[in-house]
Design an enzyme around this catalytic site. Sequence first.
Site, PDB file in Angstrom:
ATOM      1  N   LYS A 240     -21.778  60.930  40.334  1.00  0.00           N
ATOM      2  CA  LYS A 240     -21.319  61.805  39.257  1.00  0.00           C
ATOM      3  C   LYS A 240     -22.460  62.079  38.287  1.00  0.00           C
ATOM      4  CE  LYS A 240     -16.566  59.934  38.912  1.00  0.00           C
ATOM      5  NZ  LYS A 240     -15.765  61.143  39.115  1.00  0.00           N
ATOM      6  N   ARG A 314      -7.993  57.800  46.653  1.00  0.00           N
ATOM      7  CA  ARG A 314      -6.977  58.000  47.682  1.00  0.00           C
ATOM      8  C   ARG A 314      -7.200  57.077  48.874  1.00  0.00           C
ATOM      9  NH1 ARG A 314      -8.543  64.160  47.933  1.00  0.00           N
ATOM     10  NH2 ARG A 314      -8.985  63.540  45.789  1.00  0.00           N
TER      11      ARG A 314
END
Length: 460
Positions: A240, A314
């Site tokens: 990120k 996830r």
Amino acid sequence: MTLSFAPSSDPSVPLHVIAQSDLDGWLLDQPERVQSWVAANGFSGALGQVLLVPATNGAIEFALAGYGTEDKRARKRFPLAAAALAFPEGTYSLASGIPADLLEMECLGWLMTGYAFDRYASQTGGSAALIAPDGINATRIEAMANAEALTRDLVNTPTSDMGPDQLQQAVEVLANEFGASCKVIIGQALLDQNFPMIHTVGRAAEQAPRLIELTWGTSGPRLTLVGKGVCFDTGGLNLKPGASMGLMKKDMGGAANVLGLARMIMTLDLPLQLRVLIPAVENAVSGNAFRPGDILTSRKGLTVEINNTDAEGRLVLADALTLADEGNPDLVISMATLTGAARVAVGPDLAPFYTDDESCAMALAQAAKTSADPVWRMPFHTPYESMIEPGIADLDNAPSGGFSGSITAALFLRRFVGSSRYVHFDIYAWQPSNEPGRTKGGLGQGTRAVLSALPEVLGL
């Protein structure tokens, strides 16, 4: 920190809550000295405005709190909390002005003004105490407030003090408090017991990945809560940028929220069997970090192509949801700070949720209205299933194209739940700025709505 009502035996100042449109009528019934005092102090009933009214002997006779206009109140979650923050230290008792259907919500907001995150620097919340008015369930409101405080504390704590080790400790403390059981699968044992994706996501971090399980209750319907416990998310090898990494201590906000919900359930001794599953990891970068292009095999046997290591939540949830479904629960609820797409869709204040169960959806929508905990149903849009099927593997963890990111993430998770009724929350878990009853920082979302919906959903 314990948030509670003042003892009913404490001396208190009677408090009249007055909307702007009601002030003139209220003043007509007051003696001239009160009318003059109100006028001299410029009290108009504006939202959050407060006034202490003296008796003829100089002591405080009663207090006034402005309740504003209907339009102004509609823009605040807890309108009375604005006045609670403005009152000086003391104990107050509601004498008039709050509609019966809003009384519990406003009392909850008042209690939550007392919250402050003071672990690293001296901080104080509101100092005005409130006696629980007649007709409310004070125990339930205190349970909600203290569950919210737990959630906020966990989210607000930086990863240096809230990694997988410390998150495990927090679950153990909660389990000990309520006589629940807690067990943990750590490191290599995750592979030995077939939780490969939890292990893969967390293996590059200094603190080993783990699956934390809390169980409580021996009879009643079976409820399983699954919370994303990514204690920090660098993005992995798909690193990120700094601006996007700044709030990633809150990426375990799903875990913090299910623990807050678990606290409420256990405090109120709901007649159900509770199971909490938290895959706790740090998505770090090192020589053994998982890579874009890798194909992982999940606990369920489905293969997953990794097209972005920053879509890791996830993956860990998938293994935990598979375990949850293996227990044949009556209801599975997952909570996760999963996608930025959800924030684009509904912003930070609403908690979007997904379910195929119409009764669950209706119960949650109704419960949200009475618990000051807004939620919004999003669609499990089955035609988008092809977007998460890359061809080279069963599933794609990060479909290209940029469309419907929250929906495709929810569809990904649904693949790991079989016949169990399932609700998934894609939450933000963060309050961007100070609001009455909601200080800037970690936030509970959807949990009070779930608590209020459980009796209907599970037949309690």
